[in-house]
Design an enzyme around this catalytic site. Structure first.
Site, short mmCIF file in Angstrom:
data_model
loop_
_atom_site.label_atom_id
_atom_site.label_comp_id
_atom_site.label_asym_id
_atom_site.label_seq_id
_atom_site.Cartn_x
_atom_site.Cartn_y
_atom_site.Cartn_z
N SER A 162 8.35 25.90 6.38
CA SER A 162 9.43 26.86 6.15
C SER A 162 8.90 28.29 6.09
O SER A 162 8.31 28.76 7.06
CB SER A 162 10.19 26.46 4.87
OG SER A 162 11.44 27.10 4.80
N ASP A 205 14.76 22.29 7.75
CA ASP A 205 13.66 22.83 6.95
C ASP A 205 12.56 21.80 6.65
O ASP A 205 12.83 20.72 6.14
CB ASP A 205 14.24 23.35 5.64
CG ASP A 205 13.27 24.19 4.86
OD1 ASP A 205 12.31 23.64 4.31
OD2 ASP A 205 13.47 25.42 4.81
#
Length: 292
Positions: free
Chosen positions: A55, A182
């Protein structure tokens, strides 16, 4: 054992030193605190031999792997955070026929992160993994495959976008026909993927957790992100029991929210306290490994 960088640019690696693996974790704006770790490495004259990112860690890690120094990443981040007009102008420049189409609509969870990152990533970050000066791997989550995807080659910016596609904010990113979200969902601090690739492994956790008084009822968005933080912290705790990195860092940035990017200066100030202890710990480990 002293390691001194003579400039703010990426320092020269000392061949006699043990190799360093760096894993930068997920956490949205809290991930700006990764910059303190990068600056500390630069000050020691140490350059990782491999970087893993999840991320926001993938975003910051791609800049460092491209050869940017910690200071350069700091300056770039603060320039954006301190200039709201610049940010708005870049967002406005995304529009093909309309900004709504460019961003994927204004509905929560449908923002097009690929286009947003294309407008905001530093130009030093190349198109392909193979163009990086330090090997990098990024982690994203296969939504329907219920597994993580580790990317090491090919389209770098696509992989970074997939790794940072926070659910409920950004729409999934398609890689090889699969929908990716993510990377922090499956692997918030992906140090496990580089444990065999370097002598000393550093993991940086910026997930944080819900902050507030027991009498304070969280709103819908805070509940969503808070639940995600709790899930990721449970994941990290289990991983640490199974096998911890040589150095595990948690910057003091829990008070900040996922989207607090305009608070970059405050985030960096809050994380500053880890700089010197981290440098001492890493220097000691390098010295100990060099003696063997």
């Amino acid at each position: 054992m002293q390691h001194v960088a003579t400039t703010s640019e990426a320092p020269e690696v000392k061949s006699a030193d043990p190799t360093i693996g760096l894993a930068l974790g997920a956490g949205g704006a809290r991930g700006l605190s990764h910059i303190i770790v990068l600056e500390a490495l630069d000050e020691l004259g140490v350059r990782p031999s491999i970087i893993a990112g999840s991320s926001m860690g993938a975003i910051i890690g791609s800049g460092y792997a491209a050869g940017m120094s910690g200071k350069e990443i700091r300056d770039y981040s603060l320039n954006l955070a301190d200039n709201r007009n610049l940010v708005l102008n870049r967002l406005w420049g995304l529009r093909p026929a309309s900004m709504r189409d460019a961003l994927g609509g204004f509905r929560l969870g449908q923002f097009n992160l690929e286009r947003i990152l294309a407008a905001f990533l530093p130009e030093q970050i190349p198109e392909k993994f193979e163009q990086l000066s330090v090997p990098l791997l990024t982690v994203s989550t296969d939504y329907y495959g219920q597994a993580e995807l580790v990317s090491r080659s090919g389209d770098l910016r696509l992989a970074v976008s997939a790794s940072a596609a926070i659910p409920a904010l950004f729409r999934p990113v398609t890689i090889n026909g699969r929908l990716m979200i993510d990377g922090g969902i499956f692997n918030p601090v992906p140090y496990d993927h580089i444990q065999q690739d370097a002598d000393i492994i550093i993991g940086v956790d910026v997930v944080g957790g819900p902050v507030g008084h027991v009498s304070q009822m969280p709103n819908r968005i805070d509940s969503l992100f808070g639940a995600s933080q709790l899930m990721m912290q449970s994941n990290i705790a289990l991983k640490l029991k199974l096998g911890a990195p040589d150095i595990f860092l948690r910057p003091n940035v829990n008070e900040f929210r996922v989207l607090d990017f305009l608070k970059a200066r405050q985030i960096l100030e809050a994380a500053e306290s880890l700089r010197d202890p981290f440098k001492r710990e890493l220097d000691a480990k390098i010295t100990a490994r060099a003696r063997h």
